[in-house]
Design an enzyme around this catalytic site. Structure first.
Site, PDB file in Angstrom:
ATOM      1  N   GLU A 177      14.924  -5.352 -29.626  1.00  0.00           N
ATOM      2  CA  GLU A 177      15.842  -5.694 -28.526  1.00  0.00           C
ATOM      3  C   GLU A 177      17.185  -4.975 -28.640  1.00  0.00           C
ATOM      4  O   GLU A 177      18.090  -5.453 -29.314  1.00  0.00           O
ATOM      5  CB  GLU A 177      16.082  -7.217 -28.477  1.00  0.00           C
ATOM      6  CG  GLU A 177      17.012  -7.618 -27.340  1.00  0.00           C
ATOM      7  CD  GLU A 177      17.243  -9.124 -27.221  1.00  0.00           C
ATOM      8  OE1 GLU A 177      16.693  -9.887 -28.047  1.00  0.00           O
ATOM      9  OE2 GLU A 177      17.969  -9.531 -26.310  1.00  0.00           O
ATOM     10  N   LYS A 219      12.352  -5.059 -25.774  1.00  0.00           N
ATOM     11  CA  LYS A 219      13.109  -5.999 -24.933  1.00  0.00           C
ATOM     12  C   LYS A 219      14.460  -5.380 -24.588  1.00  0.00           C
ATOM     13  O   LYS A 219      15.443  -5.573 -25.300  1.00  0.00           O
ATOM     14  CB  LYS A 219      13.287  -7.328 -25.684  1.00  0.00           C
ATOM     15  CG  LYS A 219      14.150  -8.343 -24.957  1.00  0.00           C
ATOM     16  CD  LYS A 219      14.002  -9.738 -25.535  1.00  0.00           C
ATOM     17  CE  LYS A 219      14.982 -10.700 -24.886  1.00  0.00           C
ATOM     18  NZ  LYS A 219      14.656 -12.097 -25.147  1.00  0.00           N
TER      19      LYS A 219
HETATM   20  P1  13P Z   1      19.114 -13.837 -21.839  1.00  0.00           P
HETATM   21  O1  13P Z   1      17.917 -13.642 -20.956  1.00  0.00           O
HETATM   22  O2  13P Z   1      19.885 -15.084 -21.560  1.00  0.00           O
HETATM   23  O3  13P Z   1      19.965 -12.598 -21.927  1.00  0.00           O
HETATM   24  O4  13P Z   1      18.564 -14.084 -23.298  1.00  0.00           O
HETATM   25  C1  13P Z   1      17.549 -13.303 -23.771  1.00  0.00           C
HETATM   26  C2  13P Z   1      17.671 -13.172 -25.231  1.00  0.00           C
HETATM   27  O5  13P Z   1      16.751 -13.493 -25.951  1.00  0.00           O
HETATM   28  C3  13P Z   1      18.891 -12.614 -25.785  1.00  0.00           C
HETATM   29  O6  13P Z   1      18.653 -12.238 -27.102  1.00  0.00           O
END
Ligand code: 13P
Length: 341
Positions: A177, A219
């Site tokens: 991510e 992500k």
């Molecule tokens: P949000 O969709 O609220 O941005 O959160 C996703 C997430 O896992 C952030 O690390």
């Protein structure tokens, strides 16, 4: 390392028409959201809240995987069944947040590097025993006139790749991510450039560490205008620029891309995802959601900490899951929102 098992898990996490529920808020993040609504920030309330989300009717039709926080993966539902067991019974893959948070990057004001590699091998082995089949690590990039710096890009990409390699060694699928924050008044072009260079370095480093692309889920944040930009890009432009960026950075072997919502409104997050899946492009990966706030915030507000509101909150949670499940097939529309209202 069981590559077949990793591939199967990764594919299951991004199965067509489904996405990922990010419910892995750390204690401080959860406290911030509870406090805004006047909900007591206790372990009991966190359990009740997360129990409500995971008993929303039919969510398993739209949610393929759920990311838990350390407290929750060790905890039981109100029924007495453990959270990971409950998820498995619903056919939802349980996962775990394993990073230790974004910490200030030395010498680079306003920038962070995500920590958590120390002891990670042992923690992953324990989480596997507790039922986790995937993990999450979030790196954060801040757009300003002078950032993200190359130093922040390098440090975060390296951390993500070392984490991903350790996960795969433990037969756990890494969610990789890199989040370019939406905060600021930057243009969509600036977001495109920052996102593209962050992702390029992440994939360079993943290859360097011999991470198997078939066994990860990316992500990313979407390519959007800054939250405070004067002239904001519309839904179609966000969809086009985001896909353009991903096609330039993400290998075709990656099974799925599951976006974070990052502060977009619920409707924006659904509309953007649906537009990407309606571009008519033959994309090599499944493109879906891994939303936290955009799946939860409305349900949390309805719940508001009271047992009396649980049924109403479940309906709200199930609705957002369905809207995003449809968006992952390019079938979301504003009319569907209105029908439900
Ligand atoms: P949000 O969709 O609220 O941005 O959160 C996703 C997430 O896992 C952030 O690390």
């Amino acid at each position: 390392m069981d590559i077949e098992a990793l591939k199967q898990t990764a594919q299951a996490m991004v199965a067509p028409g489904k996405g990922i529920l990010a419910m892995d808020e750390s204690h401080p993040t959860c406290a911030k959201r509870f406090e805004k609504l006047g909900i007591p920030t206790t372990e009991e309330k966190r359990r009740e809240y997360r129990n409500m989300l995971l008993t929303a009717e039919g969510i398993e039709n739209y949610i393929a995987a759920a990311i838990l926080f350390d407290e929750t993966i060790r905890d039981n539902m109100l029924s007495g069944v453990s959270f990971p067991e409950h998820l498995k019974n619903l056919g939802i893959v349980p996962g775990i947040k394993v990073d230790a948070g974004a910490k200030p990057l030395a010498g680079h004001a306003g920038e962070t590097v995500t920590e958590g590699l120390d002891g990670l091998r042992d923690r992953l082995a324990e989480y596997y025993e507790l039922g986790a089949r995937f993990a999450k690590w979030r790196a954060v990039y801040n757009i300003s006139d002078s950032t993200p710096s190359q130093a922040a890009n390098m440090a975060n990409a390296h951390g993500l790749a070392r984490y991903a390699a350790l996960c795969q060694e433990a037969n756990i699928v890494p969610i990789v991510e890199p989040e370019v924050l939406i905060n600021g008044d930057h243009s969509i072009q600036r977001s495109f450039e920052a996102t593209q260079s962050a992702q390029q370095l992440v994939f360079d480093q993943l290859r360097e560490q011999d991470v198997v692309m078939e066994g990860i889920v990316l992500k990313p944040s979407m390519v959007t205008s800054g939250l405070d930009a004067a002239d904001k890009a519309g839904v179609q432009e966000v969809a086009e620029r985001t896909i353009e960026c991903l096609l330039s950075t993400v290998p075709a072997e990656v099974p799925g891309i599951a976006f974070l919502s990052g502060g977009q409104t619920d409707e924006e997050a659904s509309a953007h995802l649906s537009a990407m899946n309606s571009l008519g492009k033959d994309l090599p990966w499944n493109v879906t959601f891994s939303y936290g706030r955009a799946l939860q915030q409305a349900a949390m507000t309805t719940w508001n900490g009271s047992p009396d509101n649980v049924d109403a909150a479940r309906k709200v949670a199930a609705h957002r899951a369905r809207m995003n499940g449809l968006a992952s097939l390019g079938q979301y529309s504003e009319e569907l929102e209105k029908e439900a209202a």
